[in-house]
Design a protein around this motif. Structure first.
Motif, PDB file in Angstrom:
ATOM      1  N   GLN A  34       0.834  -1.202   0.000  1.00 32.30           N
ATOM      2  CA  GLN A  34       0.000   0.000   0.000  1.00 32.30           C
ATOM      3  C   GLN A  34       0.873   1.257   0.000  1.00 32.30           C
ATOM      4  O   GLN A  34       0.594   2.221  -0.713  1.00 32.30           O
ATOM      5  N   ILE A  35       1.929   1.232   0.770  1.00 28.48           N
ATOM      6  CA  ILE A  35       2.869   2.357   0.816  1.00 28.48           C
ATOM      7  C   ILE A  35       3.554   2.532  -0.538  1.00 28.48           C
ATOM      8  O   ILE A  35       3.652   3.647  -1.061  1.00 28.48           O
ATOM      9  N   ILE A  36       4.009   1.438  -1.114  1.00 27.61           N
ATOM     10  CA  ILE A  36       4.676   1.499  -2.420  1.00 27.61           C
ATOM     11  C   ILE A  36       3.720   2.038  -3.484  1.00 27.61           C
ATOM     12  O   ILE A  36       4.096   2.897  -4.287  1.00 27.61           O
ATOM     13  N   TYR A  37       2.480   1.558  -3.479  1.00 24.05           N
ATOM     14  CA  TYR A  37       1.488   2.013  -4.461  1.00 24.05           C
ATOM     15  C   TYR A  37       1.226   3.510  -4.302  1.00 24.05           C
ATOM     16  O   TYR A  37       1.140   4.235  -5.286  1.00 24.05           O
ATOM     17  N   TRP A  38       1.091   3.962  -3.058  1.00 25.43           N
ATOM     18  CA  TRP A  38       0.843   5.387  -2.799  1.00 25.43           C
ATOM     19  C   TRP A  38       2.004   6.238  -3.312  1.00 25.43           C
ATOM     20  O   TRP A  38       1.798   7.264  -3.954  1.00 25.43           O
ATOM     21  N   LEU A  39       3.220   5.806  -3.014  1.00 25.64           N
ATOM     22  CA  LEU A  39       4.395   6.595  -3.364  1.00 25.64           C
ATOM     23  C   LEU A  39       4.673   6.587  -4.864  1.00 25.64           C
ATOM     24  O   LEU A  39       5.028   7.622  -5.431  1.00 25.64           O
ATOM     25  N   ASN A  68       3.908  10.242  -6.090  1.00 28.53           N
ATOM     26  CA  ASN A  68       2.859  10.998  -5.402  1.00 28.53           C
ATOM     27  C   ASN A  68       3.269  12.454  -5.198  1.00 28.53           C
ATOM     28  O   ASN A  68       4.392  12.744  -4.790  1.00 28.53           O
ATOM     29  N   GLU A  69       2.322  13.342  -5.468  1.00 34.60           N
ATOM     30  CA  GLU A  69       2.603  14.780  -5.348  1.00 34.60           C
ATOM     31  C   GLU A  69       2.758  15.234  -3.901  1.00 34.60           C
ATOM     32  O   GLU A  69       3.233  16.344  -3.639  1.00 34.60           O
ATOM     33  N   ASN A  70       2.399  14.395  -2.944  1.00 39.65           N
ATOM     34  CA  ASN A  70       2.513  14.764  -1.532  1.00 39.65           C
ATOM     35  C   ASN A  70       3.837  14.336  -0.895  1.00 39.65           C
ATOM     36  O   ASN A  70       3.966  14.371   0.325  1.00 39.65           O
ATOM     37  N   THR A  71       4.809  13.963  -1.709  1.00 36.03           N
ATOM     38  CA  THR A  71       6.089  13.543  -1.126  1.00 36.03           C
ATOM     39  C   THR A  71       6.761  14.679  -0.350  1.00 36.03           C
ATOM     40  O   THR A  71       7.519  14.418   0.574  1.00 36.03           O
ATOM     41  N   MET A 110      -1.724   4.283   9.051  1.00 32.96           N
ATOM     42  CA  MET A 110      -1.608   4.411   7.606  1.00 32.96           C
ATOM     43  C   MET A 110      -2.005   5.821   7.153  1.00 32.96           C
ATOM     44  O   MET A 110      -1.417   6.353   6.229  1.00 32.96           O
ATOM     45  N   GLU A 111      -2.964   6.434   7.839  1.00 33.62           N
ATOM     46  CA  GLU A 111      -3.357   7.799   7.497  1.00 33.62           C
ATOM     47  C   GLU A 111      -2.188   8.770   7.691  1.00 33.62           C
ATOM     48  O   GLU A 111      -1.979   9.670   6.882  1.00 33.62           O
ATOM     49  N   GLN A 112      -1.400   8.575   8.748  1.00 31.10           N
ATOM     50  CA  GLN A 112      -0.244   9.424   8.981  1.00 31.10           C
ATOM     51  C   GLN A 112       0.842   9.144   7.937  1.00 31.10           C
ATOM     52  O   GLN A 112       1.447  10.071   7.399  1.00 31.10           O
ATOM     53  N   ILE A 113       1.074   7.873   7.673  1.00 31.64           N
ATOM     54  CA  ILE A 113       2.130   7.484   6.741  1.00 31.64           C
ATOM     55  C   ILE A 113       1.852   8.004   5.338  1.00 31.64           C
ATOM     56  O   ILE A 113       2.739   8.526   4.668  1.00 31.64           O
ATOM     57  N   LEU A 114       0.590   7.886   4.910  1.00 29.76           N
ATOM     58  CA  LEU A 114       0.223   8.283   3.555  1.00 29.76           C
ATOM     59  C   LEU A 114      -0.160   9.754   3.461  1.00 29.76           C
ATOM     60  O   LEU A 114      -0.684  10.199   2.452  1.00 29.76           O
ATOM     61  N   ARG A 115       0.139  10.484   4.510  1.00 27.76           N
ATOM     62  CA  ARG A 115      -0.079  11.932   4.555  1.00 27.76           C
ATOM     63  C   ARG A 115      -1.488  12.294   4.138  1.00 27.76           C
ATOM     64  O   ARG A 115      -1.724  13.187   3.341  1.00 27.76           O
ATOM     65  N   SER A 116      -2.445  11.546   4.681  1.00 25.00           N
ATOM     66  CA  SER A 116      -3.844  11.792   4.376  1.00 25.00           C
ATOM     67  C   SER A 116      -4.292  13.107   4.991  1.00 25.00           C
ATOM     68  O   SER A 116      -3.746  13.571   5.983  1.00 25.00           O
ATOM     69  N   GLU A 117      -5.314  13.662   4.416  1.00 25.58           N
ATOM     70  CA  GLU A 117      -5.875  14.897   4.957  1.00 25.58           C
ATOM     71  C   GLU A 117      -6.914  14.599   6.030  1.00 25.58           C
ATOM     72  O   GLU A 117      -7.550  15.502   6.550  1.00 25.58           O
ATOM     73  N   ILE A 118      -7.051  13.320   6.362  1.00 26.72           N
ATOM     74  CA  ILE A 118      -7.986  12.917   7.410  1.00 26.72           C
ATOM     75  C   ILE A 118      -7.382  13.329   8.748  1.00 26.72           C
ATOM     76  O   ILE A 118      -6.218  13.038   9.026  1.00 26.72           O
ATOM     77  N   SER A 119      -8.141  13.991   9.567  1.00 21.91           N
ATOM     78  CA  SER A 119      -7.638  14.448  10.871  1.00 21.91           C
ATOM     79  C   SER A 119      -8.032  13.490  11.960  1.00 21.91           C
ATOM     80  O   SER A 119      -9.064  12.958  11.997  1.00 21.91           O
TER      81      SER A 119
END
Length: 119
Positions: A34-39, A68-71, A110-119
């Protein structure tokens, strides 16, 4: 002794090490994926192809469908080096992946790792 160029390491040699690292902490291969796919934008099939062909880390990242543009949100150090300060874009991408796997091994959500905008 000459220092090995990390960009020429085979991704398939590093991938099982990522899995072993997170499994020791109770996480799974699917979370690593999941991390690899996101990145990188890879999916199951494309990731498998990269592993089967023995792609170097340079080729793995150069052939990535979409970095990913959020790197830029990935901050902190890995191996004592702040990832946001790495000048070589390829080495920075490699270290981003290292950092994200490290965060999983340290039980970040995973939300923290993938830099989600979910608070």
């Amino acid at each position: 002794m000459k220092k090995k160029d990390i960009t020429q390491m085979a991704f398939r040699d590093l991938y099982p090490l990522y899995i072993q690292k997170v499994e020791r902490k109770g996480h799974s291969q699917s979370e690593v994926n999941q991390i690899i796919y996101w990145l990188t934008g890879y999916n199951d099939q494309l990731l498998s192809e990269q592993i089967e062909t023995g792609a170097t880390l340079a080729n793995f990242f150069q052939n990535a469908p979409h970095i990913n543009e959020n790197t830029a949100l990935i901050k902190g150090s890995i191996f004592g080096i702040h990832v946001e300060n790495i000048q070589d874009p390829l080495v920075q991408e490699i270290r981003y992946l290292d950092k994200l796997i490290d965060e999983l091994a340290h039980n970040k959500t995973m939300e923290q790792i993938l830099r989600s905008e979910i608070s």
